[in-house]
Each structure stands twice: as structure tokens, then as C-alpha cells.
Design an enzyme around this catalytic site. Structure first.
Site, PDB file in Angstrom:
ATOM      1  N   GLN A 196       0.841  -1.219   0.000  1.00  0.00           N
ATOM      2  CA  GLN A 196       0.000   0.000   0.000  1.00  0.00           C
ATOM      3  C   GLN A 196       0.867   1.256   0.000  1.00  0.00           C
ATOM      4  O   GLN A 196       0.445   2.291  -0.523  1.00  0.00           O
ATOM      5  CB  GLN A 196      -0.912   0.021   1.244  1.00  0.00           C
ATOM      6  CG  GLN A 196      -2.029  -0.995   1.250  1.00  0.00           C
ATOM      7  CD  GLN A 196      -1.635  -2.254   1.997  1.00  0.00           C
ATOM      8  OE1 GLN A 196      -0.469  -2.636   2.036  1.00  0.00           O
ATOM      9  NE2 GLN A 196      -2.612  -2.919   2.570  1.00  0.00           N
ATOM     10  N   ASP A 237      -6.945   1.068  12.436  1.00  0.00           N
ATOM     11  CA  ASP A 237      -8.136   0.302  12.047  1.00  0.00           C
ATOM     12  C   ASP A 237      -9.111   0.107  13.205  1.00  0.00           C
ATOM     13  O   ASP A 237     -10.310  -0.056  12.989  1.00  0.00           O
ATOM     14  CB  ASP A 237      -7.724  -1.064  11.493  1.00  0.00           C
ATOM     15  CG  ASP A 237      -7.252  -0.899  10.069  1.00  0.00           C
ATOM     16  OD1 ASP A 237      -6.088  -0.518   9.869  1.00  0.00           O
ATOM     17  OD2 ASP A 237      -8.079  -1.082   9.153  1.00  0.00           O
ATOM     18  N   LYS A 248      -2.012  -1.498  10.284  1.00  0.00           N
ATOM     19  CA  LYS A 248      -1.325  -2.364   9.322  1.00  0.00           C
ATOM     20  C   LYS A 248      -0.119  -3.074   9.927  1.00  0.00           C
ATOM     21  O   LYS A 248       0.644  -2.459  10.677  1.00  0.00           O
ATOM     22  CB  LYS A 248      -0.913  -1.506   8.126  1.00  0.00           C
ATOM     23  CG  LYS A 248      -0.217  -2.216   7.013  1.00  0.00           C
ATOM     24  CD  LYS A 248      -0.924  -3.457   6.521  1.00  0.00           C
ATOM     25  CE  LYS A 248      -2.343  -3.254   6.093  1.00  0.00           C
ATOM     26  NZ  LYS A 248      -3.125  -4.511   6.010  1.00  0.00           N
TER      27      LYS A 248
END
Ligand code: MRU
Length: 351
Positions: A196, A237, A248
Site C-alpha cells: 500500500q 483500524d 497495518k
């Protein structure tokens, strides 16, 4: 301007397929909740706030995909649709939050009629989308205040416009700080295995001409120990009541590095990422993804065929390692139940 992450166009949810970035800009047409579920599960769309917004629209699509005889039949259908959408990815709490925002509208307008309720659901889904951009800008403003000199900032994964409805959380802080001439350089962790950082964060920063350089995840310690990094800013998250934060995979190692080398480690996240029902990070469910995402790059084996790999998609950083959590409501320094309560209010339960 970065391509929009998602938008509703005449009852079709258009989702930018982030798996094809940076080489191809292509939008997937979602006409049903199943299409939306697939995009979330297979990570065509990813990033906690973005999947929360997608879930809101997925609920709207669910309300349109069937003829209902009465409103209670519609409610039952939407309750089931919500459970289904939530099952796409287990860690990001925003997914649950997006679905619940719509289910609360269903409850509120249960006495109305089917046409009215559909309109209200679409209105709420659009509201979630628009609010997300405003919230990120506020996070950016609050975060930029933490920098008083031109700084070199390291970020991990993508917590940018692509991970949200626009602007971004961690990257939103970097964008706002850059606009105030407070950013010298951004070190972009490539973020194995899904890349990402290399694919998405690099793409966003280059388009806006923010000075940046790509490093592999295992280089972070080297540059931090050399004193080249002033701060690390990442997204989240799910944040437990005491501030323990899931983000992550690789985030925890960065927090340890920052702590050892005495540089600030910041989390940037909206209030919707707090899960006040859980006391601490041990209760956060960590998503395990396919081994293929580790052993294959661009569908080619980088490890021997038949090699198995482990793939936890997230890790949990204990609150003691977090210098501050930057939210739209303010900056929570030294996160703990007490300091979080002071910003979020009484909603934070005692456990
Ligand atoms: O697996 P992903 O790409 O959905 O993980 C994304 C992250 O971990 C982000 O840092 C987090 O969702 C915050 S995005 C604003």
C-alpha cells in the site's frame, strides 16, 4: 487532485480498483451488496474509513435490490445485509460503524414508508461520505499543529485520500503540515505484503509534489537510528478504550523503534475508529489473509512454489508506545482510558 476513492452515480456505487494502482485507474460498478462485499473483501477498496463509507452505500444498494411488501420485511432484509457486509473484513471497526449508522436510520424511520426510507438511507450514506472528508481535514489541522519545524516524517501503509472518502488521516496530517511549509521529506514504507505504501501512498504524494522517498519496511530502523526521521505518523483500524491500536502489520515495530530512539509516534484516526466496547488491544480480532498475498508478487512466485506463509494483516500497538492520537476532536496525548474519555466524553465505558 487524487482520483475519487468511491462515489454514488445514479444508484451505482463506483469503486476505484486500488489493486490496479498506480498503473491503471479503473472503477468497478457495484449494483448490489454482494458487489460491495467483494470489493471490500478482495481489497479493491481498503483503508478503515473508506470501507466504512462503502458499507454505508452497500446498505443503500441492499435497500434497492429487492421489492419489499412492507417496511418490516425491508428491515429484516437490511439487518441480514448488515451482518453480511460486516463479515467482509473483521478488524476495521469503521465497517461495523458504517453499517450501524444506516441501521439506526432504519430504526428511526420504521414508521414511514418504503420510498421514504430508501431516500433516508441514501441521504445517510452520502452524509457519511461528506462527513468523512470534513473530519479528515480537521484531523489534518489538529495534527499539523504538532510540528513546529520543517520535519521528515515516516508513514506506513496508506492512510491517505485513497483510504478514506478524501484527504486522508495520517496522510491528511502530512498534507496539512506540508501546506504550512512544515514538511521537508516523507519516508514511505513500502508495506509488505500488499505494498500500500509503494503503490498508493507514493502515488498520492507524487501527484501532489510532496517530497517523498520510498524505503522497504526493514530500512526504517536504520534511518530512525541515524536521526533522519523526526516523527512517524500512521492511521488506525481499531482503537480500544485504553488507546491500544490495531493498524497495518509492521506498525508495532515502528512504535518500538520510535520509543527506543525517542521520537514521537503518532496515530491519526477519526472518532469512529474507537471501539469503546473493548477494554484493550487483546480483544481486537486480527484478520489473517491468504498466504498467496505473501508468496506471490504480481501473480509471480517470489518464494518456492508450495511454500506456506503467515499473513496477519494487522498488529496491535500498546498505548504506552503512542505519543498521541490525533482525532477531529483534538489531540489525545499519552492515550489512556482517562485521556481518551476527556476528548471523546462519557461514551468511553469503564471495563
Ligand atoms: O489492509 P488495509 O489496506 O485496509 O489496511 C489499511 C490500514 O492499516 C490503514 O492504516 C488504516 O486502515 C487507516 S486508513 C485511514
Amino acid at each position: 487532485m487524487i482520483a475519487r476513492t468511491l462515489y454514488l452515480d445514479k444508484d451505482i456505487l463506483k469503486i476505484l480498483d486500488q489493486r490496479l494502482l498506480p498503473s491503471t485507474v479503473f472503477y468497478i460498478d457495484c449494483k448490489t451488496k454482494e458487489d460491495t462485499f467483494d470489493c471490500i473483501k478482495d481489497m479493491a477498496i481498503r483503508g478503515a474509513p473508506a470501507i466504512g463509507v462503502a458499507a454505508g452505500y452497500g446498505m443503500y444498494l441492499a435497500s434497492c435490490e429487492k421489492e419489499f411488501n412492507n417496511i418490516s420485511e425491508m428491515k429484516k432484509y437490511l439487518d441480514k445485509a448488515g451482518k453480511y457486509l460486516i463479515s467482509a473484513r473483521p478488524t476495521a471497526v469503521n465497517l461495523f460503524w458504517g453499517v450501524n449508522r444506516i441501521l439506526n436510520v432504519v430504526k428511526k424511520y420504521i414508521g414511514s414508508n418504503i420510498i421514504e426510507l430508501k431516500l433516508r438511507i441514501r441521504e445517510e450514506a452520502n452524509k457519511i461520505y461528506n462527513e468523512d472528508i470534513e473530519i479528515n481535514k480537521k484531523i489534518g489541522e489538529n495534527g499539523a499543529k504538532l510540528f513546529n519545524k520543517k520535519s521528515t516524517i515516516l508513514t506506513h501503509c496508506n492512510a491517505g485520500a485513497l483510504a478514506t472518502a478524501g484527504w486522508g488521516t495520517a496522510l491528511g496530517v502530512i498534507r496539512s503540515a506540508y501546506n504550512q511549509n512544515k514538511v521537508k521529506m516523507v519516508y514511505v514504507d513500502e508495506t509488505r505484503p500488499y505494498l500500500q505504501g509503494a503503490r498508493l501512498t507514493a502515488w498520492e504524494l507524487l501527484q501532489e509534489k510532496i517530497p517523498c522517498v520510498l524505503i522497504t519496511d526493514n530500512m526504517a530502523g536504520h534511518f530512525i537510528s541515524k536521526g533522519e526521521i523526526d516523527a512517524v505518523v500512521v492511521g488506525a483500524d481499531r482503537i480500544a478504550s485504553n488507546g491500544d491500536t490495531a493498524n497495518k502489520i509492521g506498525t508495532y515495530s515502528l512504535a518500538v523503534l520510535c520509543n527506543y530512539n525517542k521520537i514521537p509516534f503518532y496515530i491519526a484516526a477519526p472518532v469512529s475508529t474507537f471501539d469503546i466496547k473493548i477494554s484493550d488491544g487483546k480483544k481486537i480480532k486480527i484478520e489473517f489473509r491468504s498466504s498467496d498475498e505473501v508468496v506471490l508478487i504480481n501473480k509471480k512466485h517470489v518464494a518456492p512454489v508450495n511454500m506456506k506463509a503467515l499473513h496477519p494483516a494487522f498488529d496491535v500497538t500498546p498505548h504506552e508506545l503512542i505519543t498521541a492520537i490525533i482525532t477531529e476532536k483534538g489531540v489525545i496525548k499519552k492515550p489512556s482510558v482517562k485521556t481518551i474519555r476527556a476528548i471523546l466524553g462519557k461514551r468511553v465505558a469503564r471495563h
